[in-house]
Design a protein around this motif. Structure first.
Motif, PDB file in Angstrom:
ATOM      1  N   SER A   1       0.240  -1.287  -0.230  1.00 31.48           N
ATOM      2  CA  SER A   1       0.149   0.032   0.200  1.00 31.48           C
ATOM      3  C   SER A   1       0.806   0.871  -0.163  1.00 31.48           C
ATOM      4  CB  SER A   1      -0.864   0.041   1.343  1.00 31.48           C
ATOM      5  OG  SER A   1      -1.985  -1.106   1.554  1.00 31.48           O
ATOM      6  N   GLY A   2       2.085   1.742   1.230  1.00 33.30           N
ATOM      7  CA  GLY A   2       2.472   2.416   0.934  1.00 33.30           C
ATOM      8  C   GLY A   2       3.516   2.486  -0.699  1.00 33.30           C
ATOM      9  N   SER A   3       3.611   1.838  -1.249  1.00 38.27           N
ATOM     10  CA  SER A   3       4.463   1.847  -2.184  1.00 38.27           C
ATOM     11  C   SER A   3       3.303   1.746  -3.493  1.00 38.27           C
ATOM     12  CB  SER A   3       4.839   0.333  -2.703  1.00 38.27           C
ATOM     13  OG  SER A   3       6.574   1.074  -3.561  1.00 38.27           O
ATOM     14  N   VAL A   4       2.393   1.898  -3.175  1.00 39.12           N
ATOM     15  CA  VAL A   4       0.915   2.746  -4.274  1.00 39.12           C
ATOM     16  C   VAL A   4       1.150   4.307  -4.060  1.00 39.12           C
ATOM     17  CG1 VAL A   4      -0.793   2.145  -5.542  1.00 39.12           C
ATOM     18  CG2 VAL A   4       0.288   0.068  -5.089  1.00 39.12           C
ATOM     19  N   ALA A   5       0.443   4.202  -2.867  1.00 39.23           N
ATOM     20  CA  ALA A   5       0.572   5.498  -2.761  1.00 39.23           C
ATOM     21  C   ALA A   5       1.721   6.630  -2.472  1.00 39.23           C
ATOM     22  CB  ALA A   5      -0.095   5.943  -1.055  1.00 39.23           C
ATOM     23  N   ALA A   6       3.010   5.857  -2.186  1.00 38.57           N
ATOM     24  CA  ALA A   6       4.123   6.967  -2.854  1.00 38.57           C
ATOM     25  C   ALA A   6       4.079   6.726  -4.037  1.00 38.57           C
ATOM     26  CB  ALA A   6       5.508   6.003  -2.395  1.00 38.57           C
ATOM     27  N   GLY A   7       3.692   6.263  -4.763  1.00 39.33           N
ATOM     28  CA  GLY A   7       4.321   6.312  -6.803  1.00 39.33           C
ATOM     29  C   GLY A   7       3.280   7.585  -6.745  1.00 39.33           C
ATOM     30  N   ALA A   8       2.000   7.613  -6.564  1.00 44.41           N
ATOM     31  CA  ALA A   8       1.010   8.388  -6.306  1.00 44.41           C
ATOM     32  C   ALA A   8       1.555  10.190  -6.513  1.00 44.41           C
ATOM     33  CB  ALA A   8      -0.678   8.385  -6.061  1.00 44.41           C
ATOM     34  N   ARG A   9       2.248   9.946  -5.845  1.00 39.31           N
ATOM     35  CA  ARG A   9       3.031  11.629  -5.541  1.00 39.31           C
ATOM     36  C   ARG A   9       3.715  12.796  -6.498  1.00 39.31           C
ATOM     37  NH1 ARG A   9       2.069  12.799  -0.314  1.00 39.31           N
ATOM     38  NH2 ARG A   9       1.797  11.527   1.003  1.00 39.31           N
ATOM     39  N   ALA A  10       3.117  11.748  -7.561  1.00 40.09           N
ATOM     40  CA  ALA A  10       4.276  12.550  -9.058  1.00 40.09           C
ATOM     41  C   ALA A  10       3.421  13.912  -9.116  1.00 40.09           C
ATOM     42  CB  ALA A  10       4.574  11.140 -10.045  1.00 40.09           C
ATOM     43  N   PRO A  11       2.548  13.679  -9.372  1.00 39.76           N
ATOM     44  CA  PRO A  11       2.050  15.205  -9.404  1.00 39.76           C
ATOM     45  C   PRO A  11       1.559  15.987  -8.019  1.00 39.76           C
ATOM     46  CG  PRO A  11      -0.145  13.495 -10.032  1.00 39.76           C
ATOM     47  CD  PRO A  11       1.398  12.734  -9.700  1.00 39.76           C
ATOM     48  N   GLU A  12       1.622  15.891  -7.709  1.00 42.04           N
ATOM     49  CA  GLU A  12       2.254  16.310  -5.946  1.00 42.04           C
ATOM     50  C   GLU A  12       3.475  16.645  -5.733  1.00 42.04           C
ATOM     51  OE1 GLU A  12       3.673  17.495  -2.483  1.00 42.04           O
ATOM     52  OE2 GLU A  12       3.202  15.543  -3.029  1.00 42.04           O
ATOM     53  N   SER A  13       4.526  16.194  -5.855  1.00 48.45           N
ATOM     54  CA  SER A  13       5.723  16.940  -5.826  1.00 48.45           C
ATOM     55  C   SER A  13       5.769  17.927  -6.935  1.00 48.45           C
ATOM     56  CB  SER A  13       6.705  15.205  -6.091  1.00 48.45           C
ATOM     57  OG  SER A  13       6.552  15.076  -8.075  1.00 48.45           O
ATOM     58  N   ALA A  14       5.610  17.892  -8.852  1.00 45.68           N
ATOM     59  CA  ALA A  14       5.624  18.323  -9.309  1.00 45.68           C
ATOM     60  C   ALA A  14       4.537  19.946  -9.111  1.00 45.68           C
ATOM     61  CB  ALA A  14       4.902  18.028 -10.830  1.00 45.68           C
ATOM     62  N   VAL A  15       3.618  19.897  -8.878  1.00 42.34           N
ATOM     63  CA  VAL A  15       3.025  20.778  -8.560  1.00 42.34           C
ATOM     64  C   VAL A  15       3.194  21.802  -6.742  1.00 42.34           C
ATOM     65  CG1 VAL A  15       1.325  21.819  -7.347  1.00 42.34           C
ATOM     66  CG2 VAL A  15       0.747  19.934  -8.584  1.00 42.34           C
ATOM     67  N   TRP A  16       3.915  20.817  -6.113  1.00 40.41           N
ATOM     68  CA  TRP A  16       4.815  21.678  -5.076  1.00 40.41           C
ATOM     69  C   TRP A  16       6.353  22.085  -5.195  1.00 40.41           C
ATOM     70  CZ3 TRP A  16       9.769  19.755  -2.776  1.00 40.41           C
ATOM     71  CH2 TRP A  16      10.132  20.452  -1.701  1.00 40.41           C
ATOM     72  N   GLN A  17       6.929  22.049  -6.573  1.00 37.36           N
ATOM     73  CA  GLN A  17       8.272  22.363  -7.070  1.00 37.36           C
ATOM     74  C   GLN A  17       8.075  23.502  -7.690  1.00 37.36           C
ATOM     75  OE1 GLN A  17      11.226  21.505  -6.090  1.00 37.36           O
ATOM     76  NE2 GLN A  17      11.605  19.835  -5.934  1.00 37.36           N
ATOM     77  N   LEU A  18       6.530  23.807  -8.665  1.00 31.40           N
ATOM     78  CA  LEU A  18       5.688  24.696  -9.001  1.00 31.40           C
ATOM     79  C   LEU A  18       5.455  26.248  -8.218  1.00 31.40           C
ATOM     80  CD1 LEU A  18       5.279  26.032 -11.366  1.00 31.40           C
ATOM     81  CD2 LEU A  18       3.288  24.538 -11.867  1.00 31.40           C
ATOM     82  N   PHE A  19       4.947  25.824  -7.158  1.00 28.61           N
ATOM     83  CA  PHE A  19       4.576  26.031  -5.440  1.00 28.61           C
ATOM     84  C   PHE A  19       6.081  26.954  -4.899  1.00 28.61           C
ATOM     85  CE2 PHE A  19       4.186  26.791  -1.477  1.00 28.61           C
ATOM     86  CZ  PHE A  19       3.270  28.075  -0.959  1.00 28.61           C
ATOM     87  N   GLU A  20       6.376  25.982  -5.131  1.00 29.46           N
ATOM     88  CA  GLU A  20       8.331  27.130  -4.340  1.00 29.46           C
ATOM     89  C   GLU A  20       9.234  27.630  -5.698  1.00 29.46           C
ATOM     90  OE1 GLU A  20       9.685  25.384  -0.725  1.00 29.46           O
ATOM     91  OE2 GLU A  20       7.440  25.398  -0.799  1.00 29.46           O
ATOM     92  N   ALA A  21       8.578  27.485  -6.371  1.00 30.51           N
ATOM     93  CA  ALA A  21       9.510  27.901  -7.850  1.00 30.51           C
ATOM     94  C   ALA A  21       8.763  30.017  -7.261  1.00 30.51           C
ATOM     95  CB  ALA A  21       9.053  27.941  -8.670  1.00 30.51           C
ATOM     96  N   GLY A  22       6.968  30.086  -6.772  1.00 33.23           N
ATOM     97  CA  GLY A  22       6.554  30.950  -6.589  1.00 33.23           C
ATOM     98  C   GLY A  22       5.706  30.901  -7.388  1.00 33.23           C
ATOM     99  N   TYR A  23       5.097  29.968  -8.133  1.00 29.87           N
ATOM    100  CA  TYR A  23       3.918  29.912  -9.210  1.00 29.87           C
ATOM    101  C   TYR A  23       2.341  29.498  -8.014  1.00 29.87           C
ATOM    102  CZ  TYR A  23       1.435  29.071 -13.978  1.00 29.87           C
ATOM    103  OH  TYR A  23       0.916  29.284 -13.893  1.00 29.87           O
ATOM    104  N   ASP A  24       1.673  30.770  -8.951  1.00 31.70           N
ATOM    105  CA  ASP A  24       0.389  30.831  -7.812  1.00 31.70           C
ATOM    106  C   ASP A  24      -0.410  29.052  -8.467  1.00 31.70           C
ATOM    107  OD1 ASP A  24      -2.319  30.978  -6.766  1.00 31.70           O
ATOM    108  OD2 ASP A  24      -2.170  33.564  -7.980  1.00 31.70           O
ATOM    109  N   PRO A  25      -0.538  28.966  -7.354  1.00 32.46           N
ATOM    110  CA  PRO A  25      -1.272  27.881  -7.669  1.00 32.46           C
ATOM    111  C   PRO A  25      -3.015  27.484  -7.934  1.00 32.46           C
ATOM    112  CG  PRO A  25      -0.863  27.586  -5.104  1.00 32.46           C
ATOM    113  CD  PRO A  25      -0.282  28.573  -5.979  1.00 32.46           C
ATOM    114  N   ASP A  26      -3.274  28.156  -7.832  1.00 35.72           N
ATOM    115  CA  ASP A  26      -4.451  29.303  -8.418  1.00 35.72           C
ATOM    116  C   ASP A  26      -4.384  28.999  -9.946  1.00 35.72           C
ATOM    117  OD1 ASP A  26      -5.815  29.148  -6.048  1.00 35.72           O
ATOM    118  OD2 ASP A  26      -5.768  31.416  -6.038  1.00 35.72           O
TER     119      ASP A  26
END
Length: 311
Positions: free
Chosen positions: A174-199
């Motif tokens: 279960s943990g390995s599957v849930a971790a793999g599902a984080r690819a989009p979250e990691s992208a949006v988080w990096q974008l947010f960290e770069a100063g991009y408005d999440p909206d």
């Protein structure tokens, strides 16, 4: 938007109804709080991992699995799509709640974070939740006890009987599957960290391989990071052009270190804070700007994935 805690509780009810089929074990604590073992003392499974990721994103994402390939070998992959990336990914799925006590160590994700709303993501997205029940998914090698439930209840402002704690070790199916599902979250988080408005992020889809399961948490941490940084692929549709921010989404792990995360972590004494945040993005990203250009950055690294996965 409806309360994301309400939506997550409905998914928890599904886990309770089909616990045997999912290989999930629920426990009710003396306070009335509910712990659901998704992969600590049980193995969980692929379907349990998919439901766990749905709980973490409060039902605002579609999550599926498929068989893909890594260096020519068939490997399961998990895919996630959402049209609510700010709320589903930054305000819910992100593992932003540290459970760091003398008696317990864990990392929390899920909609309970939106009842507390102390992280910068909530101000940026403009979302805060109110509900009398709450769900915090806990990544830990130990099941939470009354003290953890009490802590969550106090911060979330709910009764202890209204706390639900789906819990999993990263080194489980279960943990390995849930971790793999984080690819989009990691992208949006990096974008947010770069100063991009999440909206301005309108829709996100992504996939990553499901890392081979190992019951050693350090090994699991390394392999699941490899799955994202060397195998994660994400597509975003956005409203505003910002090429520099888009280029910052992809992981720099291959460029900076060129080796699997087990070796990267070991070289830094497993001190994750010693690593640059830029290594924790996906391997490749395509960004479509509405009425604008399309950008593409990065690519999968099959060689490092195969080395990490033991092929």
């Amino acid at each position: 938007m409806e309360s994301i805690n309400r939506m997550a509780v409905e998914l928890v009810d599904e886990a309770l109804d089909f616990a045997d089929e999912l290989n999930v074990t629920p426990y009710e604590l003396d306070s009335g709080a509910t712990v659901l073992d998704f992969g600590v003392e049980v193995d969980g499974g692929v379907e349990a991992g998919v439901l766990l990721a749905e709980i973490q994103t409060a039902g605002l994402a579609t999550i599926t699995t498929r068989t893909g390939r890594v260096d020519g070998a068939p490997v399961p992959h998990v895919e996630l799509s959402t049209d609510h990336p700010g709320v589903a990914l930054l305000c819910s799925q992100k593992a932003g709640w540290e459970l760091d006590f003398e008696f317990y160590d864990g990392l929390g994700s899920g909609p309970a974070r939106a009842l507390v709303g102390q992280e910068t993501e909530f101000e940026a997205v403009g979302y805060y939740d109110e509900f009398d029940l709450t769900v915090l998914a806990v990544e830990s090698i130990d099941l939470p006890d009354e003290r953890v439930a009490s802590h969550v209840a106090d911060l979330a402002g709910v009764e202890e009987s209204g706390v639900f704690l789906p819990t999993f070790a990263l080194g489980s199916i279960s943990g390995s599957v849930a971790a793999g599902a984080r690819a989009p979250e990691s992208a949006v988080w990096q974008l947010f960290e770069a100063g991009y408005d999440p909206d301005d992020v309108l829709s996100v889809s992504g996939s990553a391989p499901v890392a081979p399961v190992g019951y050693d948490e350090s090994e699991a941490m390394a392999r699941t990071n490899d799955a994202l940084a060397y195998g994660g692929e994400v597509h975003l549709t956005v409203a505003r052009d910002d090429e520099d921010a888009f280029e910052a989404i992809i992981s720099t792990a291959g460029e900076e270190f060129g080796e699997p995360f087990a070796e990267i972590f070991a070289a830094h004494d497993w001190d994750f804070e010693a690593l640059p945040e830029s290594v924790f993005g996906p391997a490749a990203v395509t960004v479509d700007v509405v009425d604008g250009p399309t950008y593409r950055f990065g690519e999968r690294n099959e060689t490092l994935l195969a080395e990490s996965f033991g092929f």
